[in-house]
Design a protein around this motif. Structure first.
Motif, mmCIF file in Angstrom:
data_model
loop_
_atom_site.group_PDB
_atom_site.id
_atom_site.type_symbol
_atom_site.label_atom_id
_atom_site.label_comp_id
_atom_site.label_asym_id
_atom_site.label_seq_id
_atom_site.Cartn_x
_atom_site.Cartn_y
_atom_site.Cartn_z
ATOM 1 N N PHE A 151 0.826 -1.199 0.000
ATOM 2 C CA PHE A 151 0.000 0.000 0.000
ATOM 3 C C PHE A 151 0.869 1.260 0.000
ATOM 4 O O PHE A 151 0.533 2.254 -0.645
ATOM 5 N N ALA A 152 1.972 1.226 0.695
ATOM 6 C CA ALA A 152 2.898 2.377 0.715
ATOM 7 C C ALA A 152 3.431 2.636 -0.683
ATOM 8 O O ALA A 152 3.600 3.795 -1.086
ATOM 9 N N ARG A 160 0.843 4.563 -2.582
ATOM 10 C CA ARG A 160 0.696 5.950 -2.111
ATOM 11 C C ARG A 160 1.836 6.830 -2.613
ATOM 12 O O ARG A 160 1.650 8.028 -2.807
ATOM 13 N N ASN A 161 2.987 6.241 -2.825
ATOM 14 C CA ASN A 161 4.173 7.013 -3.236
ATOM 15 C C ASN A 161 4.233 7.235 -4.745
ATOM 16 O O ASN A 161 5.161 7.873 -5.221
#
Length: 151
Positions: free
Chosen positions: A145-146, A149-150
């Motif tokens: 998920f990170a 988001r990035n």
């Protein structure tokens, strides 16, 4: 026309057909229980009115296609909604009451669906498995998920 009346009507008027590929004949899930054939279209949790109508027409078509090959087959076409977004409240998005035969399982939602295809009370077992896997893979899931988001 309710489910059993519809099937009686189809059996009476349907003519034997040559098996041909139909563009709308692919089902999402087929489950045979004893001598009953169940054909499922799996859909999202919140179909709109237009989608409910289109899905109903598809289920009717599947029934007619199958009966054109064998008028005596026990065929059930069903709409499956794999989860109930309103849980623990009942699924109450029936904007088209009377279109589907709810009493005879033409639409199965969440627990009803999973227990039907898996038999017994498989739904609770599935929830437990998802919980355990989620806990074990929590770090890996958070990393993925990170990454999104990035971007």
């Amino acid at each position: 026309m309710k489910g059993h009346y519809r099937k009686f009507y189809f059996r009476r008027i349907i003519k034997k057909g040559q098996p041909k590929e139909d563009p709308d004949s692919v089902v999402d899930l087929f489950v045979k229980i004893k001598d009953e054939e169940n054909y499922f279209d799996i859909t999202s949790a919140k179909p709109n009115m237009k989608e409910f109508v289109a899905l109903k027409l598809k289920l009717l078509r599947w029934t007619a296609l199958r009966l054109s090959q064998d008028k005596n087959v026990k065929v059930f076409t069903r709409l499956a909604i794999p989860y109930n977004p309103y849980h623990p409240e009942p699924y109450e998005r029936w904007t088209l009451k009377g279109l589907y035969d709810l009493e005879n399982g033409e639409i199965l939602v969440g627990e009803e669906f999973w227990n039907f295809v898996g038999s017994d009370n498989i739904y609770e077992e599935l929830l437990d498995i998802f919980q355990k896997v989620g806990e074990e893979l929590r770090d890996e899931i958070d990393e993925k998920f990170a990454e999104f988001r990035n971007r």
